[in-house]
Scaffold this active site. Structure first.
Site, short mmCIF file in Angstrom:
data_model
loop_
_atom_site.label_atom_id
_atom_site.label_comp_id
_atom_site.label_asym_id
_atom_site.label_seq_id
_atom_site.Cartn_x
_atom_site.Cartn_y
_atom_site.Cartn_z
N GLU A 150 0.85 -1.04 -0.22
CA GLU A 150 0.25 -0.01 -0.22
C GLU A 150 1.10 1.21 -0.16
OE1 GLU A 150 -3.46 1.60 2.58
OE2 GLU A 150 -2.05 -0.29 3.33
N GLN A 191 1.35 3.97 7.26
CA GLN A 191 2.10 3.89 5.99
C GLN A 191 3.99 4.63 5.82
OE1 GLN A 191 -0.35 3.19 4.95
NE2 GLN A 191 -0.73 0.79 6.38
#
Length: 720
Positions: A150, A191
């Site tokens: 991702e 992230q």
């Protein structure tokens, strides 16, 4: 419009809901032809241009993960409305060639593996039975993606929109660095993805991902990117951990009141965040009551970063996770999702700020969170445009702000700087500064939602990768496929050494019609069209150069012949050459003058004898010594009157007795001498056009003198 388009559909199955994205791009062959017309290295070395529109997106709640125990209902109760929306905008004839992906993120990662498998199988089966979208591989198209994946997709999307791929020279941040870092935070995970500087990239080569894309001319481009994820460190999961700490600290019996500095003063909620409406309900279960002390909130959320966790190899950022050292001189990060909403939602919705300023942001948060909840609620109720999530956003804003500040500055280490305090050692090129100064992308960190009107989403990165994989490689084989995997030594230089964990783009390419592959170049039967970048540039440059040269000549000729005297001068020379050639049996020989003579007639006039022809007929052989442009045409109206009266008795034979006579007499005359004036005037009369009644083009003088015809050789300034 006659253009060939490709479409793609991605369903982002997050923890709070599923969002549909539709993307469109040109057929690779069509895109390359247009790049060829532009004839620039930039156009040929660019990635496919991905397009989307606001109406092509749709989000529904809750998330796919809520169907973990009822997988059979996920299709009709959840997916069908998104499919129906997509069918409204994708042409029917394109459906079978349009890939559909469902990629689940943190919400699904938290489910037991058996529920994940049941859901992905049910989703693939439902889409295959109820739609005609392209879905050849269930494992590739319907999957729960890792946080690292991702993050990598988000990194691709960010640099694609900012131009770091297509225009590296305009995005030099110093030390040979031209890409941007990516930060994402959702409800369940966070992230980070960035390309380390050269020193760190070499030092941590085994920790990086090899990413390979393919440009329009079939050339591969590769990047080494570090990406990692922190599962459980999204804002919602962090809040749950925080409440658990409050319970341990203050107890959680039915009558307990847990003071929370991360909620506005006076706000009461249950442990799961439900608003307490009255005192009776407050006594029936544990209550969290807001104290609005933001500095204390920052202190109590800091331990959630896990900075005290063991770290095998420094530097470690969050939860003991090792990360290559981040050089903030060249690594400029953009943050999406909660990074944007938490900085520009409650606290920045009316500020109009583009850049993130830590000091300004923290002050706004303190001012808001120190208010009494009743005052905040009345402000929300008084708005004309009411948002159904406004109360929820205001309720959660203070905790989210404290969590973001801790993650960003204490966790990742982003300097607490504002745009006005740019460190002097930051080295950026002038081009990068001009391109980024209005957007704030030279900051160590900048929250964004859209770039150039397109939402920054990791789904875009996935589609860029897919579209890139549809371009045929220059070599004609897929020895360097599009995708990503472990950064094994020698992968970039070896044709067949593909990492075992390499994830292909999922797309396939077809040779362009008429192409054949030879060596490292792609050739085409039509010489005007070749995939080799150098050849394309040469052909594009030569064709465009030839056109502009021709256009320049036309403009020059039009400018030169805009005056009649210039047209006449050229005609005289050409006509004299034709006649000499005719006598000598040269060009266009024969009595008729040949085709060359006809050509001059078409260009300069009709076949009948014109005034220009009579002028040229004077004393053949004298044309070389007598320039038409040398005739004095500067006489005013009084001179014209004198000439028209015929006062001079000088014969034509004495005036034009031959070239030698002219050369001997004309230079000796003075412009102020009476006889010289007559000679010049009579010379003009000799060059006059015949009266209009005889086929001339003359007109009467504005003065009252007898009619005289003006010479076509006069300059515009003399025709008054």
């Amino acid at each position: 419009m006659g253009k060939k388009w490709r479409y793609g559909v991605i369903l982002d199955a997050g923890s709070s809901g599923t969002r549909l994205h539709i993307y469109r791009w040109q057929d690779p062959e069509k895109a390359l032809k247009e790049a060829l017309k532009k004839g620039t290295t930039e156009a040929l070395a660019s990635l496919p241009k991905i397009m989307t529109e606001k109406k092509w997106t749709k989000k529904i709640r809750p998330g796919v993960s809520t169907f973990g125990e009822k997988a059979s209902a996920v299709g009709p109760d959840h997916l069908q409305s998104l499919v129906d929306h997509a069918l409204q905008y994708i042409p029917p004839e394109k459906i079978k060639d349009t890939p559909i992906f469902l990629m689940a993120t943190a919400g699904m990662r938290l489910l037991p593996q058996v529920q994940q498998t049941a859901l992905t199988h049910e989703i693939c089966s439902y889409l295959r039975k109820n739609t005609d979208f392209s879905l050849p591989d269930c494992d590739l198209h319907i999957q729960v993606i890792k946080g690292e994946t991702e993050g990598l997709y988000g990194w691709i999307a960010s640099n694609y929109l900012l131009g770091g791929f297509d225009n590296p020279s305009r995005h030099q941040h110093g030390k040979g660095h031209h890409t941007y870092g990516f930060l994402d935070m959702g409800g369940a995970s966070a992230q980070i993805a960035f390309a380390p500087n050269s020193t760190e990239a070499e030092k941590h080569a085994n920790d990086l991902k090899l990413l390979r894309l393919r440009t329009l001319n079939g050339s591969p481009i590769e990047y080494n990117v570090f990406t990692t994820t922190w599962l459980g460190f999204g804002v919602n999961q962090a809040r749950e951990s925080y409440v658990e700490n409050l319970e341990e600290l203050y107890g959680a019996d039915a009558s307990a009141e847990l003071p929370d500095p991360c909620l506005p003063k006076g706000l009461r909620t249950t442990l799961d965040g439900t608003l307490m409406q009255d005192a009776k309900s407050a006594k029936s279960k544990p209550t969290i009551i807001g104290t609005g002390a933001f500095d204390e909130c920052l202190k109590q959320t800091y331990p959630l970063l896990g900075k005290d966790k063991p770290c095998d190899d420094k530097p470690c950022l969050i939860n003991g996770q090792h990360v290559p050292a981040i050089d903030f001189d060249v690594n400029h990060f953009i943050g999406v999702s909660e990074y944007w909403h938490t900085t520009h939602g409650v606290f920045g919705e009316n500020s109009g700020d583009k850049a993130y300023d830590f000091a300004t942001y923290q002050k706004r948060v303190k001012d808001f969170c120190g208010q009494d909840w009743t005052a905040i609620k009345s402000q929300i109720d008084g708005r004309k445009a009411k948002n159904q999530y406004a109360v929820k956003d205001a309720q959660e804003a203070c905790f989210k702000a404290s969590w973001l500040i801790n993650v960003l500055h204490d966790g990742i280490g982003v300097p607490r700087l504002g745009m006005e305090n740019m460190p002097p050692k930051v080295n950026v090129s002038k081009g990068a500064l001009e391109n980024a100064k209005d957007k704030g992308f030279l900051e160590p960190f900048q929250p964004v939602d859209k770039i150039e009107g397109i939402e920054v989403s990791w789904t875009l990165g996935k589609m860029v990768l897919y579209a890139s994989g549809q371009i045929p490689p220059q070599s004609g084989d897929d020895s360097l496929p599009v995708g990503f995997g472990s950064n094994l030594v020698g992968v970039s230089s070896s044709k067949h050494n593909i990492p075992p964990d390499f994830q292909f783009a999922g797309s396939s390419w077809k040779p362009f019609a008429g192409h054949h592959y030879k060596g490292n170049a792609t050739e085409h039967e039509d010489d005007d069209w070749n995939l080799d970048a150098d050849e394309l540039l040469k052909k594009g440059a030569s064709s465009s150069t030839g056109f502009f040269v021709f256009l320049g000549l036309v403009i020059l000729l039009m400018y030169w012949f805009r005056k009649r005297d210039r047209r006449a001068r050229l005609y005289t020379r050409v006509n004299s050459f034709v006649k000499r050639s005719k006598r000598q049996g040269g060009v266009g020989g024969g009595k008729s003058g040949g085709p060359f003579s006809n050509f001059t007639s078409k260009i300069f006039g009709s076949g009948r004898q014109s005034a220009y022809e009579r002028v040229a007929a004077m004393e053949e052989g004298a044309a070389d010594q007598f320039e038409l442009g040398d005739v004095d045409s500067s006489l005013d109206d009084s001179d014209s009157s004198d000439a028209a009266s015929g006062s001079s008795g000088i014969s034509s034979s004495s005036r034009f007795g031959g070239a030698g006579a002219r050369q001997q007499s004309l230079p000796s005359l003075s412009a102020l001498d009476r006889s010289g004036l007559v000679v010049r005037t009579e010379s003009r009369e000799r060059l006059m056009l015949p009266p209009f009644s005889q086929g001339g083009v003359g007109r009467r003088s504005r003065a009252g003198s007898p009619t005289r015809m003006k010479s076509p050789l006069m300059s515009p300034l003399d025709e008054r």
